[in-house]
Design a protein around this motif. Structure first.
Motif, PDB file in Angstrom:
ATOM      1  N   ALA A  96       0.086   0.984  42.317  1.00 14.85           N
ATOM      2  CA  ALA A  96      -0.802   0.760  41.168  1.00 14.85           C
ATOM      3  C   ALA A  96      -2.036  -0.033  41.592  1.00 14.85           C
ATOM      4  O   ALA A  96      -3.153   0.256  41.157  1.00 14.85           O
ATOM      5  CB  ALA A  96      -0.048   0.025  40.066  1.00 14.85           C
ATOM      6  N   ILE A 150      -4.466  -1.168  31.865  1.00 14.59           N
ATOM      7  CA  ILE A 150      -5.267   0.007  32.241  1.00 14.59           C
ATOM      8  C   ILE A 150      -5.604   0.818  31.001  1.00 14.59           C
ATOM      9  O   ILE A 150      -6.725   1.306  30.832  1.00 14.59           O
ATOM     10  CB  ILE A 150      -4.483   0.874  33.261  1.00 14.59           C
ATOM     11  N   ILE A 200       0.104  -1.669  33.373  1.00 14.68           N
ATOM     12  CA  ILE A 200      -0.144  -0.311  32.862  1.00 14.68           C
ATOM     13  C   ILE A 200      -0.843  -0.385  31.501  1.00 14.68           C
ATOM     14  O   ILE A 200      -1.787   0.354  31.224  1.00 14.68           O
ATOM     15  CB  ILE A 200       1.190   0.460  32.758  1.00 14.68           C
ATOM     16  N   SER A 244      -9.345   1.188  43.513  1.00 13.88           N
ATOM     17  CA  SER A 244     -10.274   2.306  43.720  1.00 13.88           C
ATOM     18  C   SER A 244     -11.189   2.520  42.523  1.00 13.88           C
ATOM     19  O   SER A 244     -12.197   3.204  42.621  1.00 13.88           O
ATOM     20  CB  SER A 244      -9.490   3.583  43.987  1.00 13.88           C
ATOM     21  N   PHE A 272      -0.451  -6.403  38.184  1.00 15.15           N
ATOM     22  CA  PHE A 272       0.208  -5.666  39.270  1.00 15.15           C
ATOM     23  C   PHE A 272       0.467  -6.593  40.465  1.00 15.15           C
ATOM     24  O   PHE A 272       1.485  -6.466  41.141  1.00 15.15           O
ATOM     25  CB  PHE A 272      -0.643  -4.472  39.690  1.00 15.15           C
ATOM     26  N   TYR A 309      -4.534   2.149  43.202  1.00 13.77           N
ATOM     27  CA  TYR A 309      -5.293   2.948  42.229  1.00 13.77           C
ATOM     28  C   TYR A 309      -6.343   2.078  41.537  1.00 13.77           C
ATOM     29  O   TYR A 309      -7.515   2.447  41.461  1.00 13.77           O
ATOM     30  CB  TYR A 309      -4.347   3.547  41.188  1.00 13.77           C
ATOM     31  N   LEU A 339       4.731  -5.172  35.568  1.00 11.22           N
ATOM     32  CA  LEU A 339       4.288  -3.800  35.839  1.00 11.22           C
ATOM     33  C   LEU A 339       3.807  -3.132  34.549  1.00 11.22           C
ATOM     34  O   LEU A 339       2.730  -2.521  34.499  1.00 11.22           O
ATOM     35  CB  LEU A 339       5.431  -2.990  36.457  1.00 11.22           C
ATOM     36  N   ASN A 340       4.596  -3.286  33.486  1.00 10.48           N
ATOM     37  CA  ASN A 340       4.215  -2.675  32.198  1.00 10.48           C
ATOM     38  C   ASN A 340       2.956  -3.325  31.627  1.00 10.48           C
ATOM     39  O   ASN A 340       2.131  -2.663  30.992  1.00 10.48           O
ATOM     40  CB  ASN A 340       5.364  -2.799  31.199  1.00 10.48           C
TER      41      ASN A 340
END
Lengths: 581, 254
Positions: free
Chosen positions: B96, B68, B65, B102, B80, B99, B61-62
């Motif tokens: 996530a 991104i 992030i 998108s 993710f 997002y 997960l980190n």
């Protein structure tokens, strides 16, 4: 033939100059004088050139040559040349008067200034110093050993700082008796540790005269390159190769040579080391600029919408290492978004100096409303002439961001990324994922049911046979039954009974093992069968024990120990027959 | 012998514990870099944890992030998707992914999977090949016990041979299914395009005919067995069902 009077061309030139220049200001006119040699041997000739140039030359008096100490003027050798050019769209003319002299007595002298009347105004040249040398001081041996032609790599300085421009000149030296008809520099010269920019070189090299070790050489700068050290320490400029076509004027021509005595020479410079010093530290923003620059910073918008891109442009103009200058880093407010900056540059190569301009554009976007201030910044560049940094203060820039009313309704539909990183403890697990076939426990679990089934099947088959096959069951139980009888023999106290049990056990074992009827068996028959099924020794031992059992009544000396011994022999015999059958 | 076994067991346990402690320590350091906005340093540190063979949902997960932050959305989607495989981070990773998806300039059309493929995928994601195998093993073991028991003491049930044969057959089929799911899992891997765009070609060569262009964030299926025939290339299936070859550097396998 040398012309001494005013030529027709000269008159035409004057008319041309008068017509086109009109009443030009006197300050356009320049007068200079130069000697072709400043160190001259006694008896050598030297030339004085007096040049008068300008755009309004209406009347010129020829320069009058005074008596010069140390030189004798060859009055019949005077000549004159004219050169026309356009400067700033206006015609200009330059007259050069040449005078030849012969050096006289050794010593140090000064050529006095000359006074010239131009357009009714007196102009004077600067005095020129020169030396007249005694030829007897020349070391003939040294002169003979010195090469006729060679090439050198001459940097403008050998101790630059990082980023400072150094002009690397490729200089050809050749004696007067050598005639150079052409030269060709070898391509691909690399200056490792330097940024290299070619300068504008002359189409044809101009020669000057120089004395080296008492020997006169002609010196010609073939080409010049600007180099900028990119790191500190000792950096070496590698050899440069030049191919020249030469002809020795003194050498007798080979009558069979149709090349008119021309010779092709490949010349190579020696490598040159430069001791490059690092730049000192500075607290101001420094982005590698070394030279002389004008630096400015501007913003394209003072009011902008939120989300609109704003450009902060930094312009650097001047002379120096323009290609090596990197973008200065500014401190922008954190609430501004920064995008990839843009960069553009142009380079000039005038007057043996690399220069030009470089422009950096930072693109920023305000994400919120408000007034933003990009703080004042000290920008430093290193000035190699002053050997220190010059600091330029870039003023603070301010702009105001306001929300674009047209975008209010669209923002609510945007995706937002609200996922936060997990920074606490995590459950760790091994990453590997081997295929099932490579896992040992899989094979173990696969084999286990098959193995169990196999063992159960064997047990089941045995049980079934024991129940249904009497011969098999007798054979399987023969040994146990025989040993049971022998146990009675061991327990009995009477020797005769003991041998009876031995006989019974042997008969029972053989009959069970071979599925023989118990009734009607004799020692001979049993022995024959065993001999057939096993071997003679076993049959012989069986017969000996059985005979002893039958004749024990006639053996009064038989003891309990003998019985025990025979019981043991019978037991061993049963085991042996069991193995052989 | 017992002492030796205990020593080996305790040694193995201590190695595992040590690896996990190292992973947690490295994770904490990487998180500090992330908080200091040193995104490249943080991503490098997270990758080092992966290299020592320890993984977790928060790790991926980190990493997503961080990706991104460095504006690599394809890579972010990849991490993710990996984080989604862990129950602790599944819901956050889904959010996530929504997002990130998108934000891609181009979206890939996705053909629905065939029922059989969907079933196999559900088995793979749900119980897993090992789980199916253990189930099959238990069924085989029960069948074997019943068979053996029946040999020594016949069980009085009607149609006994049919029932025992059917049970044994089902057990074997379950084990075979476990190996099939494992085969599919090993051969076909999900992947994500992580570069802005990459050509999909008919052959593993730069000058081969173009099948399509895959853009950043496209989900792909990589046939790893076929891909072994060409170094540096993956044989892939795009979301719209097209097949072709892409260079390895343009994608990442989950």
């Amino acid at each position: 033939m040398i012309k001494t009077g005013k030529s027709i061309g000269f008159i035409c030139t004057l008319i041309f100059a008068i017509v086109f220049t009109g009443n030009s200001p006197a300050q356009d006119i320049s007068v200079s004088a130069s000697l072709s040699e400043s160190n001259i041997f006694t008896g050598e000739s030297v030339r004085l050139d007096v040049t008068i140039s300008g755009q309004g030359l209406n009347s010129i008096d020829r320069p009058q040559i005074p008596a010069v100490e140390g030189l004798r003027w060859l009055s019949g050798s005077t000549n004159q040349s004219t050169n026309y050019s356009y400067i700033n769209g206006r015609p200009s003319v330059a007259y050069t008067y040449g005078y030849s002299f012969i050096a006289q007595n050794p010593g140090e002298y000064t050529f006095p200034s000359l006074s010239i009347d131009i357009n009714g105004v007196q102009y004077t040249t600067k005095p020129l110093s020169f030396k007249v040398l005694d030829p007897s001081t020349i070391d003939e041996g040294n002169a003979n050993r010195s090469p006729d032609i060679y090439v050198r790599l001459e940097p403008s300085t050998t101790e630059p700082v990082v980023g400072e421009q150094v002009i690397a000149s490729i200089v050809l030296y050749f004696k007067n008796e050598v005639e150079v008809s052409s030269y060709q520099p070898s391509p691909g010269w690399k200056a490792e540790g330097f940024w290299k920019e070619d300068l504008e070189n002359r189409q044809q090299a101009r020669t000057t005269s120089t004395l080296i070790g008492g020997v006169r050489y002609q010196r010609a700068i073939l080409l010049q390159t600007a180099i900028f050290p990119t790191k500190s320490g000792e950096l070496t400029l590698s050899s440069f190769e030049v191919v020249v076509q030469v002809r020795n004027r003194n050498r007798r021509r080979d009558i069979f040579s149709f090349g008119l005595g021309q010779e092709r020479k490949e010349l190579q410079t020696l490598p040159v080391s430069l001791d490059v010093s690092p730049l000192p530290e500075t607290d101001a923003v420094y982005s590698g600029a070394v030279g002389k620059f004008q630096i400015s910073r501007s913003i394209n918008l003072e009011k902008a919408f939120v989300g609109e891109s704003i450009e902060i442009t930094t312009d650097i103009i001047g002379q120096g290492n323009i290609p090596l200058i990197v973008k200065p880093e500014y401190e922008f407010p954190e609430s501004l978004e920064l995008y990839d900056p843009q960069e553009s540059s142009s380079i000039t190569r005038n007057n043996q100096q690399i220069g030009g301009s470089k422009s950096f554009t930072d693109i920023i976007i305000a994400r919120n409303e408000g007034e933003y201030i990009i703080p004042e910044q000290q920008f430093a560049y290193y000035d190699p002439d002053r050997r220190r940094y010059s600091i330029v203060t870039l003023p603070a820039l301010t702009f105001e961001a306001e929300r674009d009313p047209r975008l209010v309704n669209t923002e609510s539909n945007e995706y937002r990324f609200d996922v936060q990183p997990i920074t606490g403890l995590a459950n760790w697990e091994p990453a590997q994922s081997d295929p099932l076939l490579r896992k040992g426990w899989i094979w173990m679990l696969l084999v286990l049911p098959v193995f169990s089934l196999g063992i159960a099947f064997v047990v089941k088959t045995y049980n079934d046979r024991m129940d249904n096959d009497s011969a098999f069951a007798r054979a399987q139980k023969a040994k146990d039954n025989a040993f049971e009888e022998l146990a009675y023999a061991v327990q009995t106290s009477e020797i005769k009974n003991g041998y009876h049990f031995i006989e019974k056990s042997l008969f029972q074992f053989v009959s069970d093992k071979l599925d023989l009827p118990k009734a009607g068996l004799s020692t001979d028959k049993i022995t024959q069968v065993i001999e057939i099924k096993t071997d003679k020794d076993t049959a012989k031992e069986l017969k000996r024990i059985l005979d002893k059992c039958e004749t024990i009544s006639y053996a009064p000396n038989t003891s309990q120990e003998t019985l025990q011994s025979d019981i043991e022999k019978a037991r061993e015999l049963i085991k042996k027959i069991g193995r052989l059958l | 012998m017992r002492i030796l076994s205990l020593i080996v067991l305790s040694l193995f346990s201590s190695i595992n514990v040590s690896a996990r402690q190292n992973a947690q320590l490295m994770f904490d350091q990487a998180n500090t870099l992330l908080e200091e906005n040193n995104f490249m340093g943080a991503l490098e540190s997270y990758r080092n944890i992966e290299k020592i063979g320890e993984i977790s949902g928060p790790l991926y997960l980190n990493m997503g992030i961080t990706s991104i932050e460095i504006d690599s959305l394809g890579l972010a989607k990849f991490y993710f998707l990996k984080a989604r495989n862990f129950s602790a981070t599944k819901s956050t990773a889904d959010e996530a992914i929504e997002y990130v998806s998108s934000q891609f300039s181009r979206q890939s059309a996705m053909l629905p999977k065939l029922p059989w493929d969907r079933a196999v995928n559900n088995l793979k994601v749900g119980i897993g090949a090992s789980g199916i195998f253990i189930l099959g093993f238990i069924m085989i073991s029960i069948s074997v016990i019943v068979i053996i028991f029946n040999w020594f003491k016949p069980i009085p049930i009607p149609k006994k041979p049919t029932i025992i044969t059917t049970a044994a057959l089902l057990s074997v089929l379950t084990v075979v299914l476990a190996f099939y799911v494992d085969y599919v899992d090993q051969r076909y891997k999900d992947g994500v395009i992580i570069v802005k765009e990459i050509p999909v070609t008919t052959q593993p060569a730069d000058n081969a005919d173009l099948v399509s262009i895959a853009y950043e964030g496209y989900s792909i299926t990589v046939d790893t067995f076929t891909s072994e025939n060409a170094d540096g290339w993956y044989y892939i299936r795009l979301g719209n069902g097209q097949f072709g070859w892409i260079k390895i550097s343009g994608s990442k396998i989950l």
